[in-house]
Design an enzyme around this catalytic site. Structure first.
Site, mmCIF file in Angstrom:
data_model
loop_
_atom_site.group_PDB
_atom_site.id
_atom_site.type_symbol
_atom_site.label_atom_id
_atom_site.label_comp_id
_atom_site.label_asym_id
_atom_site.label_seq_id
_atom_site.Cartn_x
_atom_site.Cartn_y
_atom_site.Cartn_z
ATOM 1 N N ASP A 34 0.870 -1.182 0.000
ATOM 2 C CA ASP A 34 0.000 0.000 0.000
ATOM 3 C C ASP A 34 0.910 1.236 0.000
ATOM 4 O O ASP A 34 2.034 1.155 -0.491
ATOM 5 C CB ASP A 34 -0.969 -0.069 1.192
ATOM 6 C CG ASP A 34 -2.268 0.672 0.922
ATOM 7 O OD1 ASP A 34 -2.181 1.858 0.533
ATOM 8 O OD2 ASP A 34 -3.355 0.108 1.092
ATOM 9 N N HIS B 29 2.254 2.118 -3.183
ATOM 10 C CA HIS B 29 1.326 3.075 -3.789
ATOM 11 C C HIS B 29 1.833 4.505 -3.683
ATOM 12 O O HIS B 29 1.069 5.446 -3.882
ATOM 13 C CB HIS B 29 -0.062 2.942 -3.158
ATOM 14 C CG HIS B 29 -0.721 1.625 -3.434
ATOM 15 N ND1 HIS B 29 -2.005 1.328 -3.027
ATOM 16 C CD2 HIS B 29 -0.280 0.524 -4.086
ATOM 17 C CE1 HIS B 29 -2.318 0.094 -3.408
ATOM 18 N NE2 HIS B 29 -1.282 -0.410 -4.049
#
Ligand SMILES: *[C@@H]1O[C@H](CO)[C@@H](O)[C@H](O)[C@H]1NC(C)=O
Ligand SMILES: *[C@@H]1O[C@H](CO)[C@@H](O)[C@H](O)[C@H]1NC(C)=O
Length: 387
Positions: free
Chosen positions: A213, A236
């Protein structure tokens, strides 16, 4: 030496001499990775905390099985606790063996706690597998969390395979996180590297973050945040937000992100807000000296975040974004649109500056797209036309 200087000289040496070392093995910790050492670590903390001088907790080489552990600093007498770790702390690999809605290792209301070295392994693989197969799974724990604490140092620490966030800094003032490694696979769900919220004076320096993430996520209520020298990927990217879920929310201000490289990440530098009414804001942000390699959304502001169009249909984001500078950002985009500024229809972005931004896609220059965004760009026509 004057008598006063002599007094201070001896006083200083005395205080060094009384830095007591508490070895967790002397409290019964077992380094075979099989016998639960939670109580031993807590006892070592109890002694270090009760010490009337600075104290050190020492964790020798080896593997230590630790269940949920809560280090509370509220009644500590010690004015500084250093934790030197040469070993590895292991969470149980069966996620049902611990309370997995909260933190695995939590510090609360501590002052001047420093962690040097060591590996914190959340052993999250079985929970990720559960989440990836979309069964009804527990939320999972944050591996290492600091709540309502001041003057924290983390140096040379590795945090890996967390069930959820790897490192959380929440409600803290003055934290230095440096030389940290976060290591988790790119397909591990919800495993933010470092999440910071409601904090001020946090620095994150010279660290390598690869996870499933956000490498670093910045929640509401942060000010004076400094991020420098980060390698991010997989992951991310570095994200301010999601913000603006709450109608009353603390803003984010004075954030510096510099000398960062992103490698094959989903985003580079992102600001993300829910498309809902809110009084939040993001202001005075600098993204500088950044290299993108094969990044899907190198520069992105997304103020229309509303997955599945639930809880915000047809609403603009209330979060006001202003004075955000992007400077010296080079490299390659994995998609055609490398600069995407999608600002709120009710609260347009203002004071956006793009300077020396040059991103390529395949063999040409990547494109830019701007909606409700005001400011100035120097250099390429695509960018100046966009704002
Ligand atoms: C912004 O934050 C930095 C630390 O990240 C601090 O040194 C600086 O003084 C802050 N600036 C303002 C205007 O508060
Ligand atoms: C922009 O980047 C491309 C590809 O790296 C390079 O060839 C070009 O010279 C750069 N342009 C400027 C003005 O820096």
């Amino acid at each position: 030496m004057s008598p006063l200087a002599i007094f201070f000289f001896f006083f200083f040496n005395l205080s060094l001499a009384t830095n007591t070392i508490y070895n967790v093995q002397n409290f019964g910790a077992q380094s075979n990775g099989k016998i639960d050492s939670t109580k031993a670590f807590l006892s070592a903390w109890g002694s270090a905390c009760a010490s009337t001088s600075a104290s050190t907790i020492y964790v020798p080489r080896g593997n230590y099985l630790i269940r949920n552990i809560y280090f509370n600093g509220q009644t500590c007498k010690s004015n500084a606790i250093a934790i030197h770790i040469d070993g590895t702390l292991l969470a149980p690999s069966d996620y049902n063996a611990i309370d997995n809605d909260g933190s695995w290792i939590k510090f609360e209301k501590v002052n001047r706690v420093s962690i040097y070295g060591g590996i914190f392994d959340g052993q999250g693989a079985s929970l990720w597998a559960c989440k990836n197969s979309k069964k009804n799974c527990p939320k999972g724990t944050t591996a290492l969390a600091f709540y309502n604490s001041n003057n924290i140092v983390m140096s040379g620490v590795t945090v890996q395979n967390s069930q959820m966030f790897h490192i959380l800094v929440d409600g803290c003032h003055n934290a230095m996180i440096q030389g940290v490694k976060v290591l988790s696979p790119g397909n591990s769900p919800n495993t933010d590297g470092i999440h910071v919220q409601s904090s001020s004076g946090v620095s994150i320096m010279n660290s390598n973050i690869g996870t499933g993430d956000d490498c670093i996520s910045i929640g509401p209520g942060n000010s004076n945040l400094w991020i420098e020298g980060i390698a991010c990927g997989p992951g991310h990217g570095i994200s301010i937000g999601s913000l603006g879920w709450e109608s009353q929310e603390q803003g984010v201000q004075n954030v510096t992100v510099k000398m960062v490289s992103f490698t094959s990440t989903e985003n580079g530098v992102r600001v993300k807000t829910w498309a809902r009414p809110s009084n939040g804001f993001v202001r005075n942000v600098l993204f500088q000296h950044i290299v993108m390699s094969n990044v899907q959304n190198p520069i992105i502001i997304d103020q229309n975040y509303c997955p599945n169009h639930e809880s915000c249909p047809n609403q603009g984001s209330g979060v006001k974004i202003s004075d955000v500078t992007y400077e010296d950002i080079h490299g390659t985009s994995a998609t055609e649109i490398a600069v995407k500024l999608d600002c709120s229809k009710t609260n347009p972005c203002s004071g956006i500056t793009l300077e020396d931004v040059n991103l390529s896609y395949k063999n040409g220059r990547a494109e830019a797209s701007c909606v409700n965004a005001g400011g100035r760009a120097s250099g390429f026509e695509e960018l100046s036309k966009c704002l």
